[in-house]
Design a protein around this motif. Structure first.
Motif, mmCIF file in Angstrom:
data_model
loop_
_atom_site.group_PDB
_atom_site.id
_atom_site.type_symbol
_atom_site.label_atom_id
_atom_site.label_comp_id
_atom_site.label_asym_id
_atom_site.label_seq_id
_atom_site.Cartn_x
_atom_site.Cartn_y
_atom_site.Cartn_z
ATOM 1 N N ASN A 33 0.822 -1.210 0.000
ATOM 2 C CA ASN A 33 0.000 0.000 0.000
ATOM 3 C C ASN A 33 0.859 1.265 0.000
ATOM 4 O OD1 ASN A 33 -2.757 -1.106 0.063
ATOM 5 N ND2 ASN A 33 -2.085 -1.941 2.032
ATOM 6 N N TYR A 34 1.952 1.189 -0.767
ATOM 7 C CA TYR A 34 2.871 2.321 -0.936
ATOM 8 C C TYR A 34 3.420 2.845 0.389
ATOM 9 C CZ TYR A 34 1.443 1.967 -5.722
ATOM 10 O OH TYR A 34 1.215 1.468 -6.978
ATOM 11 N N ASN A 35 3.481 1.980 1.385
ATOM 12 C CA ASN A 35 4.104 2.348 2.657
ATOM 13 C C ASN A 35 5.347 1.472 2.837
ATOM 14 O OD1 ASN A 35 4.950 2.661 5.295
ATOM 15 N ND2 ASN A 35 2.862 2.885 6.099
ATOM 16 N N LEU A 36 6.528 2.099 2.903
ATOM 17 C CA LEU A 36 7.782 1.326 2.926
ATOM 18 C C LEU A 36 7.948 0.509 4.208
ATOM 19 C CD1 LEU A 36 8.311 3.853 0.868
ATOM 20 C CD2 LEU A 36 10.590 2.866 0.831
ATOM 21 N N PHE A 37 7.196 0.877 5.264
ATOM 22 C CA PHE A 37 7.232 0.072 6.495
ATOM 23 C C PHE A 37 6.606 -1.304 6.270
ATOM 24 C CE2 PHE A 37 7.905 4.149 8.579
ATOM 25 C CZ PHE A 37 8.844 3.811 9.539
ATOM 26 N N TYR A 439 0.832 11.642 -3.568
ATOM 27 C CA TYR A 439 0.093 10.495 -3.034
ATOM 28 C C TYR A 439 -1.149 10.932 -2.285
ATOM 29 C CZ TYR A 439 3.483 7.191 -4.567
ATOM 30 O OH TYR A 439 4.246 6.422 -5.379
ATOM 31 N N LEU A 440 -2.114 10.024 -2.299
ATOM 32 C CA LEU A 440 -3.362 10.220 -1.580
ATOM 33 C C LEU A 440 -3.385 9.228 -0.420
ATOM 34 C CD1 LEU A 440 -6.246 11.595 -1.796
ATOM 35 C CD2 LEU A 440 -6.940 9.471 -2.956
ATOM 36 N N LEU A 441 -3.742 9.718 0.770
ATOM 37 C CA LEU A 441 -3.809 8.858 1.948
ATOM 38 C C LEU A 441 -5.152 8.129 1.938
ATOM 39 C CD1 LEU A 441 -1.937 8.488 4.428
ATOM 40 C CD2 LEU A 441 -3.167 10.356 5.516
ATOM 41 N N THR A 442 -5.135 6.782 1.956
ATOM 42 C CA THR A 442 -6.411 6.053 1.942
ATOM 43 C C THR A 442 -6.736 5.422 3.293
ATOM 44 O OG1 THR A 442 -5.253 4.097 1.117
ATOM 45 C CG2 THR A 442 -6.284 5.536 -0.524
ATOM 46 N N TYR A 443 -5.705 5.276 4.154
ATOM 47 C CA TYR A 443 -5.962 4.836 5.533
ATOM 48 C C TYR A 443 -4.980 5.541 6.446
ATOM 49 C CZ TYR A 443 -5.620 2.238 9.867
ATOM 50 O OH TYR A 443 -5.552 1.926 11.191
ATOM 51 N N SER A 444 -5.458 5.988 7.603
ATOM 52 C CA SER A 444 -4.583 6.714 8.503
ATOM 53 C C SER A 444 -5.013 6.536 9.957
ATOM 54 C CB SER A 444 -4.641 8.195 8.109
ATOM 55 O OG SER A 444 -4.169 9.004 9.139
ATOM 56 N N ALA A 445 -4.083 6.070 10.800
ATOM 57 C CA ALA A 445 -4.373 5.943 12.230
ATOM 58 C C ALA A 445 -4.299 7.331 12.875
ATOM 59 C CB ALA A 445 -3.366 5.007 12.885
ATOM 60 N N LYS A 446 -4.810 7.460 14.099
ATOM 61 C CA LYS A 446 -4.838 8.760 14.761
ATOM 62 C C LYS A 446 -3.442 9.219 15.176
ATOM 63 C CE LYS A 446 -9.203 10.322 16.451
ATOM 64 N NZ LYS A 446 -10.212 9.276 16.142
ATOM 65 N N LEU A 448 0.919 8.579 15.247
ATOM 66 C CA LEU A 448 2.057 7.981 14.535
ATOM 67 C C LEU A 448 1.606 7.295 13.250
ATOM 68 C CD1 LEU A 448 3.978 6.512 17.619
ATOM 69 C CD2 LEU A 448 4.567 8.560 16.352
ATOM 70 N N ARG A 449 0.855 8.040 12.435
ATOM 71 C CA ARG A 449 0.161 7.428 11.297
ATOM 72 C C ARG A 449 1.097 6.851 10.240
ATOM 73 N NH1 ARG A 449 -2.176 12.705 7.952
ATOM 74 N NH2 ARG A 449 -0.148 13.621 7.487
ATOM 75 N N TYR A 450 2.344 7.369 10.173
ATOM 76 C CA TYR A 450 3.203 6.938 9.061
ATOM 77 C C TYR A 450 3.578 5.460 9.132
ATOM 78 C CZ TYR A 450 6.825 8.032 12.540
ATOM 79 O OH TYR A 450 7.573 8.105 13.685
ATOM 80 N N PHE A 451 3.551 4.878 10.349
ATOM 81 C CA PHE A 451 3.903 3.456 10.457
ATOM 82 C C PHE A 451 2.910 2.559 9.721
ATOM 83 C CE2 PHE A 451 6.126 4.844 14.447
ATOM 84 C CZ PHE A 451 7.393 4.467 14.039
ATOM 85 N N THR A 452 1.633 2.908 9.782
ATOM 86 C CA THR A 452 0.601 2.009 9.241
ATOM 87 C C THR A 452 -0.214 2.622 8.103
ATOM 88 O OG1 THR A 452 -0.881 2.809 10.981
ATOM 89 C CG2 THR A 452 0.307 0.753 11.425
ATOM 90 N N ALA A 453 0.144 3.830 7.681
ATOM 91 C CA ALA A 453 -0.636 4.513 6.640
ATOM 92 C C ALA A 453 -0.717 3.678 5.370
ATOM 93 C CB ALA A 453 0.003 5.860 6.324
ATOM 94 N N GLN A 454 -1.829 3.840 4.632
ATOM 95 C CA GLN A 454 -1.943 3.257 3.295
ATOM 96 C C GLN A 454 -2.146 4.397 2.315
ATOM 97 O OE1 GLN A 454 -4.998 0.210 3.358
ATOM 98 N NE2 GLN A 454 -4.043 -0.813 5.108
ATOM 99 N N LEU A 455 -1.477 4.299 1.162
ATOM 100 C CA LEU A 455 -1.541 5.392 0.197
ATOM 101 C C LEU A 455 -1.720 4.854 -1.214
ATOM 102 C CD1 LEU A 455 1.211 5.994 2.270
ATOM 103 C CD2 LEU A 455 0.585 8.257 1.460
ATOM 104 N N GLU A 456 -2.138 5.768 -2.130
ATOM 105 C CA GLU A 456 -2.061 5.403 -3.541
ATOM 106 C C GLU A 456 -1.606 6.602 -4.351
ATOM 107 O OE1 GLU A 456 -6.750 5.689 -4.861
ATOM 108 O OE2 GLU A 456 -6.059 3.856 -3.863
ATOM 109 N N PRO A 457 -0.883 6.301 -5.454
ATOM 110 C CA PRO A 457 -0.364 7.416 -6.268
ATOM 111 C C PRO A 457 -1.499 8.167 -6.943
ATOM 112 C CG PRO A 457 0.216 5.270 -7.227
ATOM 113 C CD PRO A 457 -0.489 4.985 -5.955
ATOM 114 N N ILE A 458 -1.352 9.489 -7.053
ATOM 115 C CA ILE A 458 -2.330 10.309 -7.758
ATOM 116 C C ILE A 458 -1.942 10.328 -9.241
ATOM 117 C CG2 ILE A 458 -3.260 12.642 -7.985
ATOM 118 C CD1 ILE A 458 -2.584 12.942 -4.927
#
Ligand SMILES: *Cc1c(COP(=O)(O)O)cnc(C)c1O
Length: 459
Positions: A33-37, A439-446, A448-458
């Motif tokens: 999901n385009y998150n390197l973690f 990128y567009l954020l499609t999932y984000s926790a409240k 430290l969101r970068y650890f689990t964020a999901q994204l897709e390219p615009i």
């Protein structure tokens, strides 16, 4: 700086790394999901995500682990480590912990009451979080020069002494249970703190009767910067400089995953007996008996040897030289970096490389994805994905000033030809930078969101 000297070691055990083909990299980053973690280790060719615990241990460290003593109480390993810590850091008492943040948790549990303040140059995020977890307020008082990314200043990690004085006199000594400083200043770009500044900070805390703790994770790198850059220290050894630094403080917290050159481990040390007794009780509750503190005996031995190796001059010359070498190669291909480079990492100004991508579309993140796609390199975004937050009143997103990408260098892991490769991949990536999209954020926790964020390219 003599960064033309080869690595001061040769390799006798190898860990294969493999560059997947472009199609496989595309599939991997999509699956992640385009998150390197979310990448798996085998999908990465060169991993610059963190210098923490990613170190290569020496033959001496591995050999010492065979002598690790797993006695529950009174282990030989503990006493071997105690001797090294006493020799380098000098404090009367120490307690091993499983890593740095465990030491922070125990220290703040003992000292910080809700509503109190803890000043520093910049608190690292776990330090910040652990102070907040006790209801305290972490306060950052680094010099203003630290905020200018292109300004060349030898000790950009220094505390602003006037700001510190104003702060203490404003909130009052009763509200400040301890004062800190981070060496090197990780959250501020890995910039060093000068001995002169440490002396002034120590003097001020002591005049006000405030206990002074150093976050010492990269103390050896800091000591070597002092040797190279501060008048009067050229002929002193990193060990002598370190002892002089720690004599100014009342205690430290330490993640040995940094300058202890181990994969796990940390400790805290202090002079105050009452604090030690209190911390020891907390340690038993949370980490383990004081002669192992959440670690195996063999881990204590690896730490004891690693702490010594981390202070060797040839090693530190190589370590700072590697970062300076990569900085030179990146500058050659026109990559803007935070100046001057620190020791453990380089910070690339992605915002100025990708001005066509707005902060809402994460230019730093876009660069990290492209570096992976181009050459299998994993880096870390430190920009609007990591740091933007909604304003509590207006709900509007507040963005950080800089869109950075961090290249952290694991200790003794990559060779100069890996560094050349990194520069080559940067060069190829920025050659087509106008085609890179946000990128567009499609999932984000409240939090430290970068650890689990999901994204897709615009598109
Ligand atoms: C890594 C780090 C810590 C926390 O240590 P961990 O071992 O990751 O828990 C604290 N302060 C600084 C400056 C660090 O770099």
């Amino acid at each position: 700086m003599a960064h033309h000297l080869p690595e001061p070691f040769r390799i006798k055990m190898v860990e294969p790394i493999k560059l997947l083909n472009r199609d496989a990299r595309e599939a991997a980053i999509k699956r992640a999901n385009y998150n390197l973690f979310n990448l798996r280790a085998e999908e990465i060719f060169i991993d610059l995500l963190s210098d923490s615990g990613t170190n290569a241990m020496s033959q001496k460290q591995w050999a010492s682990m065979f002598e690790g003593d797993e006695t529950y109480a009174g282990s030989r390993s503990y006493f071997r480590l105690a001797e090294v810590i006493k020799d380098i850091f000098g404090f009367s008492y120490f307690l091993p912990t499983h890593q740095g943040r465990a030491a922070e948790n125990i220290l703040f549990t003992c000292l910080v009451q809700a509503g109190q303040y803890v000043p520093s140059n910049n608190h690292f995020d776990t330090t910040f979080g652990n102070i907040c977890a006790r209801g305290g307020h972490p306060v950052n008082l680094v010099i203003d020069e630290a905020h200018n990314p292109t300004l060349n200043h030898p000790f950009k990690g220094n505390m602003d002494i006037q700001k510190l004085y104003d702060f203490i006199t404003k909130v009052g000594v009763d509200q400040i249970p301890l004062g800190m400083i981070t060496v090197t200043n990780n959250a501020g770009g890995g910039q060093p703190v000068s001995m002169e500044n440490l002396r002034s900070v120590s003097k001020m805390y002591r005049e006000f009767g405030i206990p002074f703790f150093i976050d010492a994770c990269r103390y050896a790198e800091n000591a070597y910067f002092i040797k190279l850059r501060e008048p009067g220290y050229a002929d002193k050894s990193p060990l002598e400089i370190s002892r002089e630094m720690f004599a100014l403080a009342d205690g430290i917290t330490m993640s040995a995953k940094k300058d202890g050159i181990v994969n796990i481990g940390g400790f805290m040390a202090m002079n105050d007996e009452t604090l030690y007794e209190q911390a020891r009780n907390e340690l038993i509750l949370r980490e383990g008996f004081p002669t192992y503190g959440g670690l195996a005996g063999r881990d204590l031995d690896a730490m004891a040897v690693g702490l010594r190796e981390g202070l060797q001059e040839e090693y530190l010359r190589y370590r700072l030289g590697q970062t300076a070498y990569l900085a030179d190669r990146l500058r050659e291909v026109g990559i803007p970096i935070i100046e001057p480079p620190g020791a453990h990492a380089l910070y690339v100004n992605a915002g100025s490389l990708l001005p066509h991508i707005s902060k809402e579309q994460f230019p730093g993140h876009a660069l990290t994805v492209e570096l992976y796609l181009e050459g299998g390199i994993r880096t870390a975004e430190l920009g609007s994905l990591a740091f933007s937050y909604p304003d509590p009143e207006t709900g509007k997103m507040v963005h950080p000033k800089l869109e950075l990408v961090r290249l952290a260098l694991p200790r003794r892991v990559y060779t100069q030809s890996h560094l050349d490769y990194i520069a080559e991949i940067f060069s190829k990536t920025v050659a087509r930078r106008s085609e890179i999209s946000g990128y567009l954020l499609t999932y984000s926790a409240k939090l430290l969101r970068y650890f689990t964020a999901q994204l897709e390219p615009i598109k």
